[in-house]
Scaffold this motif. Sequence first.
Motif, PDB file in Angstrom:
ATOM      1  N   UNK A 127       1.281 -11.671  -5.521  1.00  0.00           N
ATOM      2  CA  UNK A 127       2.017 -11.579  -6.789  1.00  0.00           C
ATOM      3  C   UNK A 127       2.402 -12.970  -7.294  1.00  0.00           C
ATOM      4  N   UNK A 128       2.780 -13.841  -6.376  1.00  0.00           N
ATOM      5  CA  UNK A 128       3.184 -15.197  -6.756  1.00  0.00           C
ATOM      6  C   UNK A 128       1.988 -16.057  -7.145  1.00  0.00           C
ATOM      7  N   UNK A 129       0.780 -15.595  -6.784  1.00  0.00           N
ATOM      8  CA  UNK A 129      -0.418 -16.401  -6.976  1.00  0.00           C
ATOM      9  C   UNK A 129      -1.057 -16.316  -8.343  1.00  0.00           C
TER      10      UNK A 129
ATOM     11  N   UNK B 222       3.222  -6.867   3.701  1.00  0.00           N
ATOM     12  CA  UNK B 222       4.272  -7.084   2.699  1.00  0.00           C
ATOM     13  C   UNK B 222       4.295  -8.556   2.262  1.00  0.00           C
ATOM     14  N   UNK B 223       4.263  -9.462   3.230  1.00  0.00           N
ATOM     15  CA  UNK B 223       4.275 -10.902   2.927  1.00  0.00           C
ATOM     16  C   UNK B 223       3.046 -11.259   2.092  1.00  0.00           C
ATOM     17  N   UNK B 224       1.875 -10.759   2.496  1.00  0.00           N
ATOM     18  CA  UNK B 224       0.629 -11.042   1.780  1.00  0.00           C
ATOM     19  C   UNK B 224       0.694 -10.529   0.339  1.00  0.00           C
ATOM     20  N   UNK B 225       1.219  -9.313   0.158  1.00  0.00           N
ATOM     21  CA  UNK B 225       1.338  -8.737  -1.188  1.00  0.00           C
ATOM     22  C   UNK B 225       2.252  -9.579  -2.062  1.00  0.00           C
TER      23      UNK B 225
ATOM     24  N   UNK C 221       7.615 -28.911   1.686  1.00  0.00           N
ATOM     25  CA  UNK C 221       7.800 -28.995   0.237  1.00  0.00           C
ATOM     26  C   UNK C 221       6.838 -28.129  -0.559  1.00  0.00           C
ATOM     27  N   UNK C 222       5.729 -27.740   0.032  1.00  0.00           N
ATOM     28  CA  UNK C 222       4.714 -27.003  -0.725  1.00  0.00           C
ATOM     29  C   UNK C 222       4.567 -25.590  -0.186  1.00  0.00           C
ATOM     30  N   UNK C 223       5.096 -24.636  -0.924  1.00  0.00           N
ATOM     31  CA  UNK C 223       4.925 -23.227  -0.569  1.00  0.00           C
ATOM     32  C   UNK C 223       5.036 -22.389  -1.834  1.00  0.00           C
ATOM     33  N   UNK C 224       4.356 -21.253  -1.818  1.00  0.00           N
ATOM     34  CA  UNK C 224       4.289 -20.399  -2.999  1.00  0.00           C
ATOM     35  C   UNK C 224       5.510 -19.493  -3.134  1.00  0.00           C
ATOM     36  N   UNK C 225       6.058 -19.067  -1.998  1.00  0.00           N
ATOM     37  CA  UNK C 225       7.184 -18.136  -2.041  1.00  0.00           C
ATOM     38  C   UNK C 225       8.059 -18.351  -0.817  1.00  0.00           C
ATOM     39  N   UNK C 226       9.323 -18.081  -1.017  1.00  0.00           N
ATOM     40  CA  UNK C 226      10.307 -18.234   0.055  1.00  0.00           C
ATOM     41  C   UNK C 226      10.953 -16.879   0.332  1.00  0.00           C
ATOM     42  N   UNK C 227      11.166 -16.591   1.598  1.00  0.00           N
ATOM     43  CA  UNK C 227      11.805 -15.335   2.005  1.00  0.00           C
ATOM     44  C   UNK C 227      13.010 -15.649   2.885  1.00  0.00           C
TER      45      UNK C 227
ATOM     46  N   UNK D 102       1.006 -20.603   1.138  1.00  0.00           N
ATOM     47  CA  UNK D 102       2.003 -20.972   2.137  1.00  0.00           C
ATOM     48  C   UNK D 102       3.343 -20.351   1.779  1.00  0.00           C
ATOM     49  N   UNK D 103       4.089 -20.007   2.812  1.00  0.00           N
ATOM     50  CA  UNK D 103       5.403 -19.422   2.598  1.00  0.00           C
ATOM     51  C   UNK D 103       6.405 -20.001   3.589  1.00  0.00           C
TER      52      UNK D 103
END
Length: 142
Positions: free
Chosen positions: A131-133, A124-127, A106-112, A76-77
């Motif tokens: 990386x964050x995973x 790009x978002x998936x990549x 409250x639960x997400x792996x990365x914020x943009x 999630x982002x």
Amino acid sequence: MATQIDKEACREAYNQVRDDNTDINWAVFKYENNIIVPGGQGTDYEEFKTMCTDDARLFGFLRITTGDAMSKRAKFTLITWIGESISGLQRAKISTDKTLVKDIVQNFAKEFMISDPRELDEDYIRTELKKAGGANYDAQAE
């Protein structure tokens, strides 16, 4: 006037994106006057991108399937979109308003934080989420 958020409606939209039993993979939270409300949901990433216009400021919560040969998983982002024609005052205000959204999302792996449509590229978002995973077992195949 201080920004408020429709907590119940936004929480419902957030939960639908997180629910493995629905196909909904994005929700948008937008401004209606000084209240942040759900602005749409869907299953098509391209449809989400059409909401990110030059005159829009919004928050997007997305589910993107990532993984490798060994496992697939939902990541999630949180995307904060600030269109190019948004005023300086509104740009500054969105940073403080984001705390209202984060009380629900409250639960997400990365914020943009994005204002250039090219940065909304799904690959790009998936990549970045990959990386964050952490571990990437696809590297064994190379």
